[in-house]
Design a protein around this motif. Structure first.
Motif, short mmCIF file in Angstrom:
data_model
loop_
_atom_site.label_atom_id
_atom_site.label_comp_id
_atom_site.label_asym_id
_atom_site.label_seq_id
_atom_site.Cartn_x
_atom_site.Cartn_y
_atom_site.Cartn_z
N LEU A 243 -2.82 -4.79 -7.74
CA LEU A 243 -4.34 -5.68 -7.14
C LEU A 243 -4.52 -7.29 -7.25
CD1 LEU A 243 -7.54 -3.43 -5.91
CD2 LEU A 243 -6.26 -4.81 -4.61
N GLU A 244 -3.68 -6.98 -8.50
CA GLU A 244 -3.68 -8.05 -9.37
C GLU A 244 -2.84 -9.40 -9.59
OE1 GLU A 244 -5.28 -11.79 -11.65
OE2 GLU A 244 -6.15 -9.89 -11.30
N THR A 245 -1.45 -8.24 -9.17
CA THR A 245 -0.64 -9.40 -8.47
C THR A 245 -0.42 -10.08 -6.87
OG1 THR A 245 0.71 -7.56 -10.32
CG2 THR A 245 1.95 -8.72 -8.26
N PHE A 246 -1.03 -8.74 -6.91
CA PHE A 246 -1.07 -9.32 -4.98
C PHE A 246 -2.36 -10.32 -5.47
CE2 PHE A 246 0.32 -5.74 -3.14
CZ PHE A 246 1.05 -5.83 -3.13
N ARG A 247 -3.65 -10.43 -5.45
CA ARG A 247 -4.75 -11.90 -5.70
C ARG A 247 -3.67 -12.91 -6.69
NH1 ARG A 247 -7.71 -14.72 -8.94
NH2 ARG A 247 -7.52 -14.19 -11.07
N GLU A 248 -2.70 -13.08 -7.95
CA GLU A 248 -1.73 -13.91 -7.87
C GLU A 248 -1.07 -14.29 -7.11
OE1 GLU A 248 -2.24 -15.54 -11.05
OE2 GLU A 248 -4.48 -14.40 -11.10
N THR A 249 -0.48 -13.59 -6.11
CA THR A 249 0.24 -13.71 -5.36
C THR A 249 -0.59 -15.14 -4.14
OG1 THR A 249 1.97 -12.17 -5.33
CG2 THR A 249 2.33 -13.41 -3.64
N LEU A 250 -1.34 -13.97 -3.55
CA LEU A 250 -2.13 -14.50 -2.93
C LEU A 250 -2.88 -16.60 -3.27
CD1 LEU A 250 -4.23 -11.85 -1.39
CD2 LEU A 250 -2.19 -13.34 -0.04
N CYS B 53 -6.43 1.43 11.73
CA CYS B 53 -6.15 2.24 11.62
C CYS B 53 -6.75 2.87 10.40
CB CYS B 53 -5.55 3.30 11.87
SG CYS B 53 -3.49 2.76 9.86
N GLU B 54 -6.88 2.05 9.18
CA GLU B 54 -7.78 1.94 7.87
C GLU B 54 -6.55 2.86 6.93
OE1 GLU B 54 -11.45 4.35 8.03
OE2 GLU B 54 -12.77 2.19 9.73
N ASN B 55 -5.57 3.70 7.43
CA ASN B 55 -4.42 3.64 6.52
C ASN B 55 -3.99 2.65 5.77
OD1 ASN B 55 -3.93 6.24 8.24
ND2 ASN B 55 -2.69 5.69 9.38
N PRO B 56 -3.24 2.93 4.42
CA PRO B 56 -2.89 2.52 3.49
C PRO B 56 -1.67 1.12 3.93
CG PRO B 56 -2.77 3.92 2.66
CD PRO B 56 -3.38 4.49 4.14
N ILE B 57 -1.37 -0.61 4.00
CA ILE B 57 -0.30 -0.70 4.50
C ILE B 57 0.57 -0.34 3.35
CG2 ILE B 57 0.11 -3.30 4.53
CD1 ILE B 57 -2.50 -3.39 5.74
N LEU C 268 3.23 -5.65 2.32
CA LEU C 268 2.20 -6.82 1.94
C LEU C 268 3.14 -7.78 0.85
CD1 LEU C 268 0.03 -4.06 0.64
CD2 LEU C 268 -0.85 -5.98 2.68
N GLN C 269 4.52 -6.77 0.69
CA GLN C 269 4.67 -8.00 -0.64
C GLN C 269 5.48 -9.16 0.85
OE1 GLN C 269 7.56 -5.59 -2.26
NE2 GLN C 269 6.58 -4.91 -3.82
N ALA C 270 5.88 -8.47 1.26
CA ALA C 270 6.43 -9.52 2.26
C ALA C 270 5.50 -10.81 3.37
CB ALA C 270 7.57 -9.27 3.76
N LEU C 271 4.23 -10.42 3.33
CA LEU C 271 3.09 -10.94 4.27
C LEU C 271 2.29 -10.53 3.58
CD1 LEU C 271 2.87 -12.44 6.86
CD2 LEU C 271 2.53 -10.66 8.22
N PRO C 272 1.45 -10.30 2.44
CA PRO C 272 0.32 -10.54 1.31
C PRO C 272 -1.06 -10.63 1.67
CG PRO C 272 1.63 -12.32 0.34
CD PRO C 272 1.96 -11.94 1.37
#
Length: 123
Positions: free
Chosen positions: A6-13, A94-98, A103-107
């Motif tokens: 999550l922290e990695t995605f937050r930093e990416t965003l 659908c509330e399933n995990p992405i 997420l890496q391509a389109l965070p």
């Protein structure tokens, strides 16, 4: 999803948001400066209609890019909020995990591939 992920995605965003804000600022300067700089100003030279049309096209294209980037900035802000709320990485339909590759391509995505297709087809 783990806290380090999550922290990695937050930093990416955050990095993407910073870059896009700079791009939008540059595009705004370009769009707003184009007509004044090329319209001839105080010059007494005749205005070429083809040049005016090209300038107008470039300005509208630049404004369209700005609008798209502003939408992406909004999506990034919402993705950061989903991280804060603990819902990041789950499809809003659908509330399933992405999947992580998506997420890496389109965070800032809010839908899994299947639901994104459905949403796109209904638009």
């Amino acid at each position: 999803m783990t806290k380090p992920e999550l922290e990695t995605f937050r930093e990416t965003l955050l990095t993407l948001r910073k870059r896009l804000r700079g791009d939008v600022s540059h595009l705004a300067d370009e769009a707003l400066g184009t007509n004044g700089a090329k319209s001839g100003g105080a010059s007494k030279a005749p205005v070429d209609l083809a040049d005016v049309a090209t300038d107008n096209f470039e300005q509208e294209f630049t404004l369209s890019l700005m609008q798209t980037q502003e939408l992406v900035l909004g999506e990034i802000g919402e993705a950061l909020e989903r991280i804060r709320q603990g819902t990041f990485g789950r499809c809003e339909e659908c509330e399933n995990p992405i999947t992580k590759p998506r997420l890496q391509a389109l965070p800032y995505t809010r839908h899994c591939v299947a639901c994104a297709r459905k949403v796109q087809q209904s638009s």
